[in-house]
Write a protein that holds these residues in place. Structure first.
Motif, PDB file in Angstrom:
ATOM      1  N   PHE A  70      -6.299   1.447  12.350  1.00  0.00           N
ATOM      2  CA  PHE A  70      -6.009   2.829  12.728  1.00  0.00           C
ATOM      3  C   PHE A  70      -4.512   3.127  12.620  1.00  0.00           C
ATOM      4  CE2 PHE A  70     -10.258   2.989  14.686  1.00  0.00           C
ATOM      5  CZ  PHE A  70     -10.634   4.279  14.318  1.00  0.00           C
ATOM      6  N   ASP A  71      -3.692   2.157  12.982  1.00  0.00           N
ATOM      7  CA  ASP A  71      -2.231   2.335  12.915  1.00  0.00           C
ATOM      8  C   ASP A  71      -1.775   2.568  11.472  1.00  0.00           C
ATOM      9  OD1 ASP A  71       0.402   2.399  13.942  1.00  0.00           O
ATOM     10  OD2 ASP A  71       0.689   0.301  13.375  1.00  0.00           O
ATOM     11  N   ILE A  72      -2.317   1.754  10.542  1.00  0.00           N
ATOM     12  CA  ILE A  72      -1.960   1.907   9.131  1.00  0.00           C
ATOM     13  C   ILE A  72      -2.463   3.245   8.590  1.00  0.00           C
ATOM     14  CG2 ILE A  72      -2.324   0.984   6.798  1.00  0.00           C
ATOM     15  CD1 ILE A  72      -2.487  -1.801   8.061  1.00  0.00           C
ATOM     16  N   ALA A  73      -3.681   3.621   8.975  1.00  0.00           N
ATOM     17  CA  ALA A  73      -4.245   4.891   8.516  1.00  0.00           C
ATOM     18  C   ALA A  73      -3.400   6.076   8.971  1.00  0.00           C
ATOM     19  CB  ALA A  73      -5.676   5.031   9.026  1.00  0.00           C
ATOM     20  N   LEU A 102      -8.327  -3.020   3.186  1.00  0.00           N
ATOM     21  CA  LEU A 102      -9.287  -3.576   4.142  1.00  0.00           C
ATOM     22  C   LEU A 102      -8.543  -4.349   5.225  1.00  0.00           C
ATOM     23  CD1 LEU A 102     -11.967  -5.017   1.676  1.00  0.00           C
ATOM     24  CD2 LEU A 102     -11.754  -2.682   2.530  1.00  0.00           C
ATOM     25  N   GLU A 103      -8.796  -3.995   6.480  1.00  0.00           N
ATOM     26  CA  GLU A 103      -8.159  -4.679   7.604  1.00  0.00           C
ATOM     27  C   GLU A 103      -9.191  -4.876   8.711  1.00  0.00           C
ATOM     28  OE1 GLU A 103      -6.255  -6.450  10.471  1.00  0.00           O
ATOM     29  OE2 GLU A 103      -5.366  -6.224   8.473  1.00  0.00           O
ATOM     30  N   ALA A 151       0.832  -1.208   0.000  1.00  0.00           N
ATOM     31  CA  ALA A 151       0.000   0.000   0.000  1.00  0.00           C
ATOM     32  C   ALA A 151       0.860   1.250   0.000  1.00  0.00           C
ATOM     33  CB  ALA A 151      -0.929  -0.012   1.212  1.00  0.00           C
ATOM     34  N   ARG A 152       1.884   1.258   0.817  1.00  0.00           N
ATOM     35  CA  ARG A 152       2.790   2.413   0.889  1.00  0.00           C
ATOM     36  C   ARG A 152       3.483   2.668  -0.441  1.00  0.00           C
ATOM     37  NH1 ARG A 152       7.917   1.128   4.157  1.00  0.00           N
ATOM     38  NH2 ARG A 152       8.248   0.035   2.176  1.00  0.00           N
TER      39      ARG A 152
END
Length: 449
Positions: A269-272, A261-262, A248-249
């Motif tokens: 929230f951490d990825i966001a 989707l997680e 994604a990055r």
């Protein structure tokens, strides 16, 4: 070669398995009794139970006469420590598995070799790179780049629309006046037999064919085979795993529109927080109605990189049924590779295989720059650098006593890729891409020593 593998997890076991097939002398170290017991009963290797950061354990594994130590435990800190210790105790070469890709990006600046670490590998980063390449070459099921795309491997299955079905290799080559691609391996439909093509080899419908292409060759192949290299813009990623995060990055930085989707709220929230340009949705993407709600049919590509292989495969099949053009699934079971084309998934990715490919080039003799195993085929693709002492140096390809079950796919000279035929003269410094069946690899290696 005398090889020590620290870590009997999925990557370590797979490496031990492949290397034991080649009659390498393997010592496998781990603290887990069950993992070692399984390896001991299934592989022709020596297992040692203990902590590989222990000097006594490393000495028991005869690290002082070790040609290669590979640290692939789950902890990158442990792997780095093992390699530093092993180098000081006499290991000739060390490789550490890491998860923090910053280490790879700054390895020259930091100077890991000064600490005793010769090479760093990240299976997760390799998988993310493989995903990006598959999205750029959407018409191909299997891809690999040499020297940043100077030459590219492209695998595809021939349909009846392919203009050279029924023609032999020489006849197919005449369709284009300038040759920008060459077939290097063929697997006939319904068989496990790998064929190295020659001039009189006939292409058949259903053949799984691997080509080497130079600049412009991929576009020619698409036209000849009736396939379209579709532009990918919108991508849905299922799974906020390390690979999902890295994919994604990297893809968002390249301008792709990413929806991830997680199911785990905290992880979502951490990825966001870390990826503000990625739309992260806390949702169980394994459910069909959820995929519909998130407009799966509007996506150009679907990438399933969750922890469960079967879920990844089924999710990709759902995505394909909704009209998604490109599907990529992460799988752990190597047997699934044989099913990828028949069940309709475009690309399968396996961390163990990617890690093994990255490490295997240190096992091969000669100046091997890169290496990959062909999916579903009993063959390897190797990139050798030609030295002044190499038997192949300063010779025309047609005058080289090359094994019949191997073929030169191309040559990279001064960062330019060439499809090299019989009249091409190999020079010192050239990087030669060779496809070889396993039985001929030793004969090929001798030409590049």
């Amino acid at each position: 070669m005398k090889i020590i593998i620290a870590g009997a997890g999925e990557v370590g076991f797979h490496l031990a398995k492949l290397l034991s097939y080649e009659s390498q002398e393997i010592n496998l170290i781990d603290t887990d009794k069950e993992s070692l017991a399984y390896a001991d009963t299934h592989l022709d290797i020596k297992v040692i139970r203990g902590d590989a950061t222990s000097i006594a354990i490393l000495r028991e594994a005869k690290v002082d006469i070790c040609d290669l130590l590979i640290a692939v435990t789950a902890s990158e800190t442990t792997n780095i420590t093992i390699c530093v210790l092993a180098k000081q105790l006499g290991a000739k070469r060390t490789i550490a598995r890491i998860s923090n890709t910053e280490f790879i990006n700054y390895k020259d600046e930091v100077g890991f070799t000064r600490f005793g670490i010769d090479e760093l590998i990240s299976p997760e980063a390799l998988a993310a790179s493989e995903i990006e390449l598959s999205l750029r070459q959407t018409s191909f099921s299997d891809t690999y780049e040499f020297e940043e795309g100077a030459l590219t491997m492209a695998g595809l299955t021939l349909s009846k629309e392919a203009s050279f079905v029924g023609k032999n290799v020489k006849e197919a080559a005449k369709i284009f006046p300038e040759i920008h691609f060459i077939p290097i391996a063929i697997q006939r439909k319904g068989t496990q037999y790998t064929l190295i093509p020659r001039g009189d080899t006939i292409f058949k419908e259903g053949d799984n064919v691997v080509f080497i292409t130079s600049e412009g060759g991929a576009e020619e192949l698409c036209r000849l085979t009736g396939k379209a290299n579709t532009e990918i813009k919108s991508v849905m990623i299922l799974g906020g795993t390390e690979i999902g995060f890295k994919a994604a990055r990297d893809l968002s930085e390249k301008g792709f529109n990413i929806k991830l989707l997680e199911g785990d709220k905290e992880r979502a929230f951490d990825i966001a927080d870390q990826l503000p340009n990625v739309l992260v949705i806390k949702s169980d993407g394994r459910k069909v109605d959820v995929l519909d709600e998130e407009s799966i049919s509007d996506m150009d590509a679907f990438i399933a990189v969750g922890d469960n292989s079967e879920t990844n495969i089924m999710s990709c099949l759902v995505a394909k049924s909704k009209g998604v053009k490109k599907s990529v699934a992460l799988v752990e079971n190597m047997d699934y590779f044989e099913l990828s084309h028949s069940i309709g998934i475009d690309t399968l990715i396996n961390k163990k295989l990617l890690a093994a490919n990255s490490i295997f080039r240190y096992i091969r003799k000669g100046e091997v720059v890169a290496m990959t195993k062909l999916s579903n085929m009993n063959a390897e693709l190797l990139e050798f650098e030609v030295k002044s002492t190499s038997a192949i140096c300063n010779k025309l390809i047609k005058n080289v006593d090359f094994p019949r079950s191997a073929i030169i796919g191309g040559v990279i000279r001064e960062n330019v890729g060439y499809i090299a035929l019989g009249s091409f003269k190999i020079q010192e410094g050239d990087k030669v891409v060779v496809c070889s069946l396993l039985r001929s690899i030793k004969g090929v290696e001798k030409l590049f020593l």
